[in-house]
Design an enzyme around this catalytic site. Structure first.
Site, PDB file in Angstrom:
ATOM      1  N   LYS A 141      74.379  55.745  -8.057  1.00 42.46           N
ATOM      2  CA  LYS A 141      74.885  54.397  -8.321  1.00 42.46           C
ATOM      3  C   LYS A 141      73.745  53.388  -8.310  1.00 42.46           C
ATOM      4  O   LYS A 141      72.754  53.548  -7.592  1.00 42.46           O
ATOM      5  CB  LYS A 141      75.967  53.997  -7.312  1.00 42.46           C
ATOM      6  CG  LYS A 141      75.491  53.818  -5.880  1.00 42.46           C
ATOM      7  CD  LYS A 141      76.624  53.351  -4.980  1.00 42.46           C
ATOM      8  CE  LYS A 141      76.159  53.163  -3.542  1.00 42.46           C
ATOM      9  NZ  LYS A 141      75.200  52.057  -3.365  1.00 42.46           N
ATOM     10  N   LYS A 166      76.032  53.170   1.553  1.00 44.80           N
ATOM     11  CA  LYS A 166      74.664  52.761   1.216  1.00 44.80           C
ATOM     12  C   LYS A 166      74.662  51.289   0.801  1.00 44.80           C
ATOM     13  O   LYS A 166      75.672  50.751   0.358  1.00 44.80           O
ATOM     14  CB  LYS A 166      74.104  53.605   0.061  1.00 44.80           C
ATOM     15  CG  LYS A 166      74.361  55.106   0.168  1.00 44.80           C
ATOM     16  CD  LYS A 166      73.738  55.738   1.386  1.00 44.80           C
ATOM     17  CE  LYS A 166      74.089  57.226   1.455  1.00 44.80           C
ATOM     18  NZ  LYS A 166      73.869  57.792   2.777  1.00 44.80           N
ATOM     19  N   ASP A 167      73.500  50.677   0.917  1.00 48.29           N
ATOM     20  CA  ASP A 167      73.365  49.273   0.537  1.00 48.29           C
ATOM     21  C   ASP A 167      73.661  49.070  -0.941  1.00 48.29           C
ATOM     22  O   ASP A 167      73.486  49.969  -1.763  1.00 48.29           O
ATOM     23  CB  ASP A 167      71.943  48.778   0.810  1.00 48.29           C
ATOM     24  CG  ASP A 167      71.681  48.593   2.294  1.00 48.29           C
ATOM     25  OD1 ASP A 167      72.660  48.581   3.061  1.00 48.29           O
ATOM     26  OD2 ASP A 167      70.507  48.475   2.673  1.00 48.29           O
ATOM     27  N   LYS A 168      74.066  47.851  -1.269  1.00 47.51           N
ATOM     28  CA  LYS A 168      74.258  47.500  -2.669  1.00 47.51           C
ATOM     29  C   LYS A 168      72.916  47.436  -3.389  1.00 47.51           C
ATOM     30  O   LYS A 168      72.746  48.031  -4.455  1.00 47.51           O
ATOM     31  CB  LYS A 168      74.970  46.151  -2.784  1.00 47.51           C
ATOM     32  CG  LYS A 168      75.061  45.635  -4.221  1.00 47.51           C
ATOM     33  CD  LYS A 168      75.647  44.241  -4.290  1.00 47.51           C
ATOM     34  CE  LYS A 168      75.634  43.727  -5.731  1.00 47.51           C
ATOM     35  NZ  LYS A 168      76.160  42.355  -5.839  1.00 47.51           N
ATOM     36  N   GLN A 225      71.463  43.081   6.168  1.00 48.41           N
ATOM     37  CA  GLN A 225      72.591  43.500   5.332  1.00 48.41           C
ATOM     38  C   GLN A 225      73.871  43.639   6.150  1.00 48.41           C
ATOM     39  O   GLN A 225      74.974  43.488   5.632  1.00 48.41           O
ATOM     40  CB  GLN A 225      72.302  44.851   4.661  1.00 48.41           C
ATOM     41  CG  GLN A 225      70.975  44.937   3.944  1.00 48.41           C
ATOM     42  CD  GLN A 225      69.900  45.570   4.802  1.00 48.41           C
ATOM     43  OE1 GLN A 225      69.550  45.053   5.862  1.00 48.41           O
ATOM     44  NE2 GLN A 225      69.354  46.683   4.343  1.00 48.41           N
TER      45      GLN A 225
END
Length: 641
Positions: free
Chosen positions: A225, A254-256, A342
């Protein structure tokens, strides 16, 4: 060809999931006059502005002697590559997008007509069923398309393997026409037309047998992604597959901001169906591959960590010794295991403020905080929030609120459905649970960060009497008991007799909750003072509401990364890709070329971290830069959205 209505629906959804955000200028301020914000300002010195690191407790470094240097932090999301590390220690990579079905040698010539194929199959059936009268009855069922709802029951077949072979035979030669299932409490098999009635069917058993034959009830695949929150990507995949997100399992989020690769499992899904979704997912920055069947679905925590490959552009120094010493320090000493920025959201309202309101059972304040105007948001979001502020009309606000504002939309829809705007608790419960829990977890993380800083100020970088410790061996035992659903095991406590057995890398600090213990030293008092200041009692975290059950956990104070590697690369084009993603490699893209005398220099660093540790906090230790959005923007950086 895809149905036109479905295609239009998919395109509309694609647009909604990725609204074009028009950012406000930094100097623009929003004046908010409401009861909630005024009370926040009065009690917490709250500012409707993006927080710095210091505002969430991030202030200390392990190696203060390292002078640091400036780089571009997350200028482009494809400079931040993350690959999951599974429970067996394997790094997850996307290596292929196609599913190659295992070819099974056909016992019936595909060039024959259906009738000829059936006749051949009936000849082969004699190897499984010796009673010719029963075979003739099965022939009649096939010939008449099951119009008489006839059921043929075999003689006893004691051997389970033989029964399985017979089931597989009918699936292979009479798929979608003949159904079979083992008769309840017997070793006989019922054979009937696929839509037959009055049969002793056990469809669940039949289903289990089918998926077991394939290798398991779950299809595992690798998700690639780009610049997407994990749950956002999962929701998009679920929509594309016409299923629900509950049928998809992941080991971690997971982080954006980044390009991430991780495993996903889908319950009762076929690789062929998932593979076909790729053409629709490509425009969303998502691709799926590496399909295989597994017996168990993934759940949160089923991983060892993540491997990071990070490119830090516009390196400010030419002295490689400074860089080398900083990275050696990171490798050999580690970094403070702070929760990164985050964790506290990407808006001017830190998510822990909402979590605090929830833990205090102030449902109205929590709702008001989520819906209130915030700086730095898109014009459309700003308009929707203003409509709500001025009219408190959920229907009108929903018309403007972008679809990616999940929490806001969930609350407004709840108000609209209940036809009242004061059922705050129910409105919060309408938010998806993983997102709802994010708020209270953010508050736990905020308290942990403050406690970590206090521990370092009080005791330095060494264990202290009364500290909680979890050694590597202890962690394995705790993980084993957790998987076995035994009683939760507690950390050990340092005493004057055993202090020499432990190092700072064994020290853990608790995440506040109702089922944890606190250090038996001044750190415990500090926790109590912090929570008391916010009018929160850890015991209430169990009885507050079953939807916000917070037992608590433990987190290492200091972490050392593994597999640390680095290099310097020169480049001329500011927008040039400096690292290959897994998808780039599949597509045969050439590796970036190092230009030693290039106009710019970039530091490329890779390392692995355990689950829930933040790479940005490791980079902070190396560069000594503030990683907050506010600080990055103040430095003049343009963050690639």
């Amino acid at each position: 060809m895809e149905d036109t209505d479905n295609k239009r629906k998919r395109e509309d959804n694609s647009t909604n999931l990725n609204p074009e955000n028009k950012k406000l200028k930094n100097e623009e301020l929003i004046v908010i006059n409401n009861e909630t914000l005024n009370s926040l300002k009065k009690s917490n010195n709250f500012k409707n502005d993006f927080p710095y690191e210091k505002d969430v407790g991030i202030t200390k470094f392990i190696n203060e002697n390292n002078p640091g240097f400036t780089v571009s932090l997350k200028q482009r999301y494809n400079d931040f590559l993350v690959n999951e590390i599974d429970e067996k220690g394997n790094v997850v990579h996307l290596t292929n997008l196609k599913y190659e079905k295992k070819k099974v040698e056909s016992e019936v010539d595909d060039s024959l007509s259906q009738e000829e194929k059936d006749n051949k199959a009936f000849e082969l059936l004699k190897d499984y069923i010796k009673d010719e009268e029963k075979i003739e009855k099965i022939k009649k069922i096939v010939k008449d398309n099951g119009k008489d709802n006839t059921v043929v029951t075999t003689e006893d077949i004691p051997n389970k393997e033989d029964r399985t072979k017979l089931h597989q035979f009918f699936r292979k030669h009479f798929s979608n026409r003949i159904e079979t299932e083992t008769k309840i409490n017997t070793v006989q098999i019922n054979i009937h037309w696929a839509n037959g009635r009055n049969t002793d069917m056990r469809s669940s058993q039949k289903g289990d047998s089918y998926w077991k034959q394939l290798g398991g009830e779950f299809c595992q695949f690798t998700m690639f992604k780009t610049n997407k929150e994990t749950m956002n990507a999962i929701n998009i995949i679920a929509y594309t597959l016409y299923t629900t997100s509950r049928s998809l399992g992941i080991a971690g989020t997971k982080d954006k901001r980044g390009i991430t690769v991780q495993n996903v499992t889908g319950y009762h899904m076929t690789p062929e169906k998932i593979e076909k979704a790729n053409k629709h997912l490509l425009a969303q920055g998502i691709q799926l591959g590496n399909f295989k069947f597994v017996k168990k679905g993934l759940k949160l925590g089923d991983l060892k960590g993540n491997l990071f490959n990070i490119t830090l552009r516009k390196l400010s120094i030419d002295d490689n010794n400074i860089i080398e010493n900083a990275i050696k320090s990171l490798k050999n000493i580690g970094f403070i295991n702070y929760f990164g920025m985050q964790r506290f959201g990407t808006t001017s309202l830190p998510t822990y403020e909402v979590g605090k309101a929830i833990l205090k059972k102030n449902w109205r304040k929590a709702v008001d905080l989520i819906l209130m105007e915030k700086i730095g948001e898109s014009e459309r979001v700003r308009k929707a929030r203003k409509i709500w502020k001025d009219s408190h009309d959920p229907k009108k606000a929903l018309e403007e609120m972008p679809k990616n504002c999940t929490a806001e939309i969930s609350i407004l829809k709840a108000f609209e459905k209940m036809d009242q705007i004061n059922a705050y608790s129910n409105a919060l419960l309408n938010i998806p649970r993983n997102l709802r829990m994010m708020y209270v977890h953010a508050y736990q993380s905020y308290i942990w960060n403050l406690a970590a800083t206090y521990h370092i100020e009080k005791y330095g970088y060494k264990p202290a009497i009364g500290d909680l410790v979890i050694t590597e061996e202890k962690q394995k035992a705790m993980d084993s008991k957790k998987r076995g659903k035994h009683n939760k095991e507690k950390p050990d406590i340092i005493t004057s007799e055993n202090i020499d057995k432990y190092t700072i890398y064994d020290v853990v600090l608790p995440m506040p909750g109702h089922d944890i213990i606190y250090p038996e030293n001044e750190i415990k008092n500090y926790y109590e003072d912090l929570l008391k200041k916010d009018d929160i009692d850890p015991k209430d975290m169990k009885i507050i509401n079953k939807e916000y059950f917070l037992p608590g956990s433990y987190r290492k104070l200091i972490v050392k990364p593994g597999n640390v590697e680095w290099n310097i690369i020169g480049y001329n084009d500011e927008d040039a890709d400096l690292a290959l993603t897994d998808l780039d490699k599949i597509n045969g893209k050439e590796a970036p070329i190092n230009i030693p005398d290039g106009k710019f220099k970039a530091l490329q660093i890779s390392f692995s971290l355990p689950t829930s540790s933040y790479a940005t906090m490791a980079l902070r230790e190396v560069t000594k830069m503030d990683t907050s959005i506010k600080s990055i923007k103040e430095s003049g950086e343009v963050i690639d959205e």
